[in-house]
Design an enzyme around this catalytic site. Sequence first.
Site, PDB file in Angstrom:
ATOM      1  N   VAL A  62       0.833  -1.198   0.000  1.00  0.00           N
ATOM      2  CA  VAL A  62       0.000   0.000   0.000  1.00  0.00           C
ATOM      3  C   VAL A  62       0.872   1.254   0.000  1.00  0.00           C
ATOM      4  O   VAL A  62       1.970   1.266   0.557  1.00  0.00           O
ATOM      5  CB  VAL A  62      -0.974   0.002   1.214  1.00  0.00           C
ATOM      6  CG1 VAL A  62      -0.227   0.119   2.532  1.00  0.00           C
ATOM      7  CG2 VAL A  62      -2.021   1.093   1.088  1.00  0.00           C
ATOM      8  N   CYS A  63       0.367   2.306  -0.654  1.00  0.00           N
ATOM      9  CA  CYS A  63       1.001   3.621  -0.624  1.00  0.00           C
ATOM     10  C   CYS A  63      -0.114   4.663  -0.592  1.00  0.00           C
ATOM     11  O   CYS A  63      -1.234   4.372  -0.195  1.00  0.00           O
ATOM     12  CB  CYS A  63       1.934   3.814  -1.824  1.00  0.00           C
ATOM     13  SG  CYS A  63       1.083   3.905  -3.409  1.00  0.00           S
ATOM     14  N   ARG A  64       0.155   5.859  -1.026  1.00  0.00           N
ATOM     15  CA  ARG A  64      -0.850   6.925  -0.990  1.00  0.00           C
ATOM     16  C   ARG A  64      -1.990   6.664  -1.969  1.00  0.00           C
ATOM     17  O   ARG A  64      -3.149   6.760  -1.622  1.00  0.00           O
ATOM     18  CB  ARG A  64      -0.188   8.277  -1.278  1.00  0.00           C
ATOM     19  CG  ARG A  64      -1.151   9.437  -1.243  1.00  0.00           C
ATOM     20  CD  ARG A  64      -0.407  10.768  -1.444  1.00  0.00           C
ATOM     21  NE  ARG A  64      -1.359  11.841  -1.604  1.00  0.00           N
ATOM     22  CZ  ARG A  64      -1.849  12.239  -2.765  1.00  0.00           C
ATOM     23  NH1 ARG A  64      -1.474  11.647  -3.888  1.00  0.00           N
ATOM     24  NH2 ARG A  64      -2.709  13.232  -2.825  1.00  0.00           N
ATOM     25  N   GLY A  66      -1.585   4.082  -4.851  1.00  0.00           N
ATOM     26  CA  GLY A  66      -1.477   2.805  -5.544  1.00  0.00           C
ATOM     27  C   GLY A  66      -0.342   2.716  -6.547  1.00  0.00           C
ATOM     28  O   GLY A  66      -0.022   1.634  -7.029  1.00  0.00           O
ATOM     29  N   MET A  90      -4.012   4.695   0.338  1.00  0.00           N
ATOM     30  CA  MET A  90      -4.523   5.321   1.555  1.00  0.00           C
ATOM     31  C   MET A  90      -5.542   6.425   1.264  1.00  0.00           C
ATOM     32  O   MET A  90      -6.337   6.759   2.140  1.00  0.00           O
ATOM     33  CB  MET A  90      -3.364   5.860   2.399  1.00  0.00           C
ATOM     34  CG  MET A  90      -2.447   4.766   2.933  1.00  0.00           C
ATOM     35  SD  MET A  90      -3.299   3.494   3.907  1.00  0.00           S
ATOM     36  CE  MET A  90      -3.760   4.443   5.352  1.00  0.00           C
TER      37      MET A  90
END
Length: 99
Positions: A62-64, A66, A90
């Site tokens: 996961v990141c901000r 994708g 996120m």
Amino acid sequence: MKEITTKELAQKVLAGEKLYIIDVREDNEVAQGKIPGANHIKLGDIPDKLGELDQKRHYYMVCRSGGRSGKAATFLEDKGFDVTNVAGGMLNWEEELEK
């Protein structure tokens, strides 16, 4: 690359499933909150941390939004890991955060 929505991942988290989530955002982003139980390994540190990851585990990246997690997922897949990218990252996470 396999993908999962944040809603699907949230259902797994809320159900108490044993998950291995890796948050690849930068320190300042993670300081604002992360998915409960997620491990933080910055995208740029992933190659150096391969020895700490277990190829028998399934990882959710996961990141901000994708994008970075998609890069991490592709990199890990190429190294033989079983990974799923969290689509939307996120920005789409609606559940509580761990700080």
